[in-house]
Scaffold this active site. Structure first.
Site, PDB file in Angstrom:
ATOM      1  N   PHE A 287      -5.073  -1.261   6.493  1.00 27.41           N
ATOM      2  CA  PHE A 287      -3.699  -0.781   6.362  1.00 27.41           C
ATOM      3  C   PHE A 287      -3.115  -0.397   7.722  1.00 27.41           C
ATOM      4  O   PHE A 287      -1.971  -0.719   8.035  1.00 27.41           O
ATOM      5  CB  PHE A 287      -3.655   0.449   5.447  1.00 27.41           C
ATOM      6  CG  PHE A 287      -3.916   0.174   3.991  1.00 27.41           C
ATOM      7  CD1 PHE A 287      -3.804  -1.100   3.468  1.00 27.41           C
ATOM      8  CD2 PHE A 287      -4.281   1.209   3.133  1.00 27.41           C
ATOM      9  CE1 PHE A 287      -4.048  -1.353   2.123  1.00 27.41           C
ATOM     10  CE2 PHE A 287      -4.509   0.973   1.788  1.00 27.41           C
ATOM     11  CZ  PHE A 287      -4.394  -0.311   1.283  1.00 27.41           C
TER      12      PHE A 287
ATOM     13  N   ASP B 274      13.420   0.650  16.954  1.00 24.97           N
ATOM     14  CA  ASP B 274      12.943   1.044  15.629  1.00 24.97           C
ATOM     15  C   ASP B 274      13.749   2.232  15.105  1.00 24.97           C
ATOM     16  O   ASP B 274      14.135   2.281  13.926  1.00 24.97           O
ATOM     17  CB  ASP B 274      11.457   1.394  15.705  1.00 24.97           C
ATOM     18  CG  ASP B 274      10.780   1.353  14.340  1.00 24.97           C
ATOM     19  OD1 ASP B 274      11.240   0.592  13.469  1.00 24.97           O
ATOM     20  OD2 ASP B 274       9.780   2.071  14.160  1.00 24.97           O
TER      21      ASP B 274
ATOM     22  N   ARG C 298      -5.476   7.593  -7.157  1.00 27.92           N
ATOM     23  CA  ARG C 298      -6.511   8.593  -7.391  1.00 27.92           C
ATOM     24  C   ARG C 298      -5.913   9.964  -7.135  1.00 27.92           C
ATOM     25  O   ARG C 298      -5.323  10.215  -6.082  1.00 27.92           O
ATOM     26  CB  ARG C 298      -7.702   8.370  -6.448  1.00 27.92           C
ATOM     27  CG  ARG C 298      -8.387   7.022  -6.626  1.00 27.92           C
ATOM     28  CD  ARG C 298      -9.251   7.020  -7.873  1.00 27.92           C
ATOM     29  NE  ARG C 298      -9.953   5.753  -8.034  1.00 27.92           N
ATOM     30  CZ  ARG C 298     -10.844   5.519  -8.986  1.00 27.92           C
ATOM     31  NH1 ARG C 298     -11.134   6.474  -9.859  1.00 27.92           N
ATOM     32  NH2 ARG C 298     -11.431   4.339  -9.082  1.00 27.92           N
TER      33      ARG C 298
ATOM     34  N   SER D  76       5.569  14.834  -3.258  1.00 25.93           N
ATOM     35  CA  SER D  76       5.810  13.634  -4.058  1.00 25.93           C
ATOM     36  C   SER D  76       4.586  12.741  -3.901  1.00 25.93           C
ATOM     37  O   SER D  76       3.785  12.913  -2.975  1.00 25.93           O
ATOM     38  CB  SER D  76       7.085  12.913  -3.609  1.00 25.93           C
ATOM     39  OG  SER D  76       7.062  12.648  -2.206  1.00 25.93           O
TER      40      SER D  76
ATOM     41  N   HIS E 180      10.060   0.982  -6.053  1.00 27.24           N
ATOM     42  CA  HIS E 180      10.214   0.267  -4.790  1.00 27.24           C
ATOM     43  C   HIS E 180      10.935  -1.052  -5.030  1.00 27.24           C
ATOM     44  O   HIS E 180      10.701  -1.736  -6.028  1.00 27.24           O
ATOM     45  CB  HIS E 180       8.846  -0.026  -4.175  1.00 27.24           C
ATOM     46  CG  HIS E 180       8.168   1.174  -3.606  1.00 27.24           C
ATOM     47  ND1 HIS E 180       7.437   1.141  -2.435  1.00 27.24           N
ATOM     48  CD2 HIS E 180       8.110   2.452  -4.032  1.00 27.24           C
ATOM     49  CE1 HIS E 180       6.957   2.344  -2.178  1.00 27.24           C
ATOM     50  NE2 HIS E 180       7.348   3.153  -3.142  1.00 27.24           N
TER      51      HIS E 180
ATOM     52  N   HIS F 123       4.690  13.596   1.233  1.00 25.01           N
ATOM     53  CA  HIS F 123       4.584  12.454   0.327  1.00 25.01           C
ATOM     54  C   HIS F 123       3.163  11.905   0.435  1.00 25.01           C
ATOM     55  O   HIS F 123       2.725  11.512   1.519  1.00 25.01           O
ATOM     56  CB  HIS F 123       5.609  11.377   0.718  1.00 25.01           C
ATOM     57  CG  HIS F 123       5.639  10.197  -0.205  1.00 25.01           C
ATOM     58  ND1 HIS F 123       6.217  10.248  -1.451  1.00 25.01           N
ATOM     59  CD2 HIS F 123       5.165   8.925  -0.063  1.00 25.01           C
ATOM     60  CE1 HIS F 123       6.116   9.060  -2.039  1.00 25.01           C
ATOM     61  NE2 HIS F 123       5.481   8.246  -1.220  1.00 25.01           N
TER      62      HIS F 123
ATOM     63  N   ASN G 236      17.134   1.079  14.013  1.00 23.99           N
ATOM     64  CA  ASN G 236      17.078   0.457  12.690  1.00 23.99           C
ATOM     65  C   ASN G 236      17.016   1.517  11.591  1.00 23.99           C
ATOM     66  O   ASN G 236      17.668   1.389  10.544  1.00 23.99           O
ATOM     67  CB  ASN G 236      15.870  -0.471  12.593  1.00 23.99           C
ATOM     68  CG  ASN G 236      15.843  -1.243  11.285  1.00 23.99           C
ATOM     69  OD1 ASN G 236      16.820  -1.887  10.912  1.00 23.99           O
ATOM     70  ND2 ASN G 236      14.716  -1.169  10.579  1.00 23.99           N
TER      71      ASN G 236
ATOM     72  N   GLU H  94       2.770   8.640  -4.452  1.00 23.62           N
ATOM     73  CA  GLU H  94       3.001   7.201  -4.564  1.00 23.62           C
ATOM     74  C   GLU H  94       1.822   6.537  -5.262  1.00 23.62           C
ATOM     75  O   GLU H  94       0.664   6.847  -5.001  1.00 23.62           O
ATOM     76  CB  GLU H  94       3.192   6.594  -3.171  1.00 23.62           C
ATOM     77  CG  GLU H  94       3.516   5.104  -3.201  1.00 23.62           C
ATOM     78  CD  GLU H  94       3.976   4.593  -1.847  1.00 23.62           C
ATOM     79  OE1 GLU H  94       4.984   5.129  -1.338  1.00 23.62           O
ATOM     80  OE2 GLU H  94       3.328   3.683  -1.308  1.00 23.62           O
TER      81      GLU H  94
ATOM     82  N   LYS I 204      19.730   2.263   8.404  1.00 21.89           N
ATOM     83  CA  LYS I 204      19.383   2.408   6.983  1.00 21.89           C
ATOM     84  C   LYS I 204      19.965   3.692   6.405  1.00 21.89           C
ATOM     85  O   LYS I 204      20.496   3.708   5.287  1.00 21.89           O
ATOM     86  CB  LYS I 204      17.862   2.378   6.816  1.00 21.89           C
ATOM     87  CG  LYS I 204      17.241   1.020   7.122  1.00 21.89           C
ATOM     88  CD  LYS I 204      15.765   0.964   6.793  1.00 21.89           C
ATOM     89  CE  LYS I 204      14.892   1.682   7.774  1.00 21.89           C
ATOM     90  NZ  LYS I 204      13.441   1.450   7.533  1.00 21.89           N
TER      91      LYS I 204
ATOM     92  N   HIS J  57       7.302   0.478  14.077  1.00 23.35           N
ATOM     93  CA  HIS J  57       7.012  -0.679  13.237  1.00 23.35           C
ATOM     94  C   HIS J  57       6.458  -1.815  14.102  1.00 23.35           C
ATOM     95  O   HIS J  57       6.955  -2.063  15.205  1.00 23.35           O
ATOM     96  CB  HIS J  57       8.290  -1.140  12.531  1.00 23.35           C
ATOM     97  CG  HIS J  57       8.056  -2.136  11.444  1.00 23.35           C
ATOM     98  ND1 HIS J  57       7.739  -3.446  11.693  1.00 23.35           N
ATOM     99  CD2 HIS J  57       8.076  -2.001  10.088  1.00 23.35           C
ATOM    100  CE1 HIS J  57       7.585  -4.094  10.546  1.00 23.35           C
ATOM    101  NE2 HIS J  57       7.780  -3.233   9.559  1.00 23.35           N
TER     102      HIS J  57
ATOM    103  N   ALA K  14       4.226  -7.914  -2.211  1.00 23.65           N
ATOM    104  CA  ALA K  14       4.934  -8.849  -1.329  1.00 23.65           C
ATOM    105  C   ALA K  14       5.486 -10.005  -2.143  1.00 23.65           C
ATOM    106  O   ALA K  14       4.805 -10.580  -2.992  1.00 23.65           O
ATOM    107  CB  ALA K  14       3.977  -9.362  -0.251  1.00 23.65           C
TER     108      ALA K  14
ATOM    109  N   GLN L 238     -10.662  -0.016   4.144  1.00 23.99           N
ATOM    110  CA  GLN L 238      -9.320  -0.307   3.638  1.00 23.99           C
ATOM    111  C   GLN L 238      -8.256   0.350   4.516  1.00 23.99           C
ATOM    112  O   GLN L 238      -7.221  -0.249   4.816  1.00 23.99           O
ATOM    113  CB  GLN L 238      -9.207   0.179   2.197  1.00 23.99           C
ATOM    114  CG  GLN L 238      -7.907  -0.185   1.506  1.00 23.99           C
ATOM    115  CD  GLN L 238      -7.853   0.354   0.088  1.00 23.99           C
ATOM    116  OE1 GLN L 238      -8.130   1.525  -0.149  1.00 23.99           O
ATOM    117  NE2 GLN L 238      -7.523  -0.508  -0.858  1.00 23.99           N
TER     118      GLN L 238
END
Length: 318
Positions: free
Chosen positions: A238, A180, A294, A35, A97, A288, A183, A37, A187, A171, A71, A234
């Site tokens: 991230f 974590d 790109r 998949s 999303h 994923h 949590n 994104e 979910k 996280h 955000a 970059q």
């Protein structure tokens, strides 16, 4: 899903032996599911780049493609337009999303229903990052307090397929790895179908996380998120935001290549493909890719994994 707690079986032993004895990508059947994104474009030029990428990757028959959300809902309309176009003009299942940031439950319900009406059946449900970097997350007064609450709310609106996020290296807001994982389980228990991980750069990080998740009673599908590094600066940014570690050897590989984009591309493809190959040898069959809009790097890695337009290597040989 493979149970990471069970002893390694004959299939995995044979695969591990072949990975060591044969050329690294020789004879892979193409049985992995993939998949991709994307993020919503900000200009006509960026929209063309995005759409070219979607059309390039479409022949690989992805399970779905997802489109991110800024955000505080800053890209809400662009996200909706991009997802709706993918749903209407391609045969790829499109996922949108949605985050908890800056929106009431009623506003989120309106967005979710508009996706359902547009034919979108898959949501990636996230808590979301604060609009200002460095700020602590503050729920909207009439909004959802967590991703688990958002999952439950979406499940009550319509029978969406729901994916959530997971963090192999924990996280940044979690006080420890176990909380974590707790949590993540909340979910999934709230109705999520699978978890897609944040990117990471060593197979060991994913396998440790997979073992820990199994020990915590998590048996849902865990899909590794793969980021082919096209922009090192970059990626460092991230990584700092999401708690991912960039190994020293990886920093060394990209050193001195700021003015050599073609060389960076080759090294990025090599590093990400080797990571995928190690994951594949460990039984992973879902990947994923964070494409950054790109297609070339993700397409090349899928090709190395045996993915071909129109079916797997085995199907095409039959």
């Amino acid at each position: 899903m493979n149970n990471p707690k069970r002893p390694m079986g004959l299939i995995e032993l044979e695969e591990a032996k072949r990975a060591l004895d044969a050329p690294l990508f020789a004879g892979l059947s193409g049985d992995a599911d993939v998949s991709f994104e994307f993020f919503p474009p900000k200009s006509e030029k960026m929209e063309k780049t995005l759409w070219d990428s979607v059309l390039t990757l479409q022949p690989l028959s992805p399970r779905f493609v997802s489109v991110t959300y800024g955000a505080g809902g800053t890209t809400r309309e662009r996200t909706h337009a991009t997802v709706a176009r993918i749903a209407q003009e391609t045969d790829i299942p499109a996922a949108a999303h949605l985050t908890c940031v800056g929106a009431s439950k009623a506003e989120i319900a309106d967005v979710a229903r508009s996706y359902w009406d547009a034919g979108v059946r898959h949501i990636v449900a996230l808590r979301g990052d604060p609009p200002t970097e460095g700020q602590a997350f503050e729920p909207h007064p009439q909004g959802y307090a967590s991703a688990a609450d958002l999952v439950k709310g979406l499940s009550d609106i319509a029978p969406f397929e729901i994916s959530v996020a997971a963090y192999p290296e924990t996280h940044p807001d979690a006080d420890c790895p176990q909380s974590d994982l707790d949590n993540l389980k909340r979910k999934l228990d709230a109705g999520a179908t699978r978890a897609i991980t944040q990117f990471f750069f060593t197979a060991e990080a994913f396998f440790r996380f997979r073992d820990a998740a199994a020990a915590a009673g998590i048996d849902a599908e865990l899909v590794p998120g793969i980021l082919p590094v096209s922009n090192v600066a970059q990626t460092r940014k991230f990584a700092g935001m999401c708690g991912a570690e960039i190994p020293a050897w990886m920093n060394d590989l990209f050193e001195g290549l700021d003015d050599h984009p073609s060389a960076r591309q080759l090294i990025a493809a090599t590093v990400a493909a080797e990571l995928c190959r190690k994951l594949y040898a460990g039984g992973v069959r879902q990947f994923h890719f964070y494409t950054l809009n790109r297609a070339e790097l993700s397409y090349a890695i899928c090709h190395l994994l045996g993915k071909r337009p129109g079916g797997t290597q085995q199907e095409k040989a039959a």
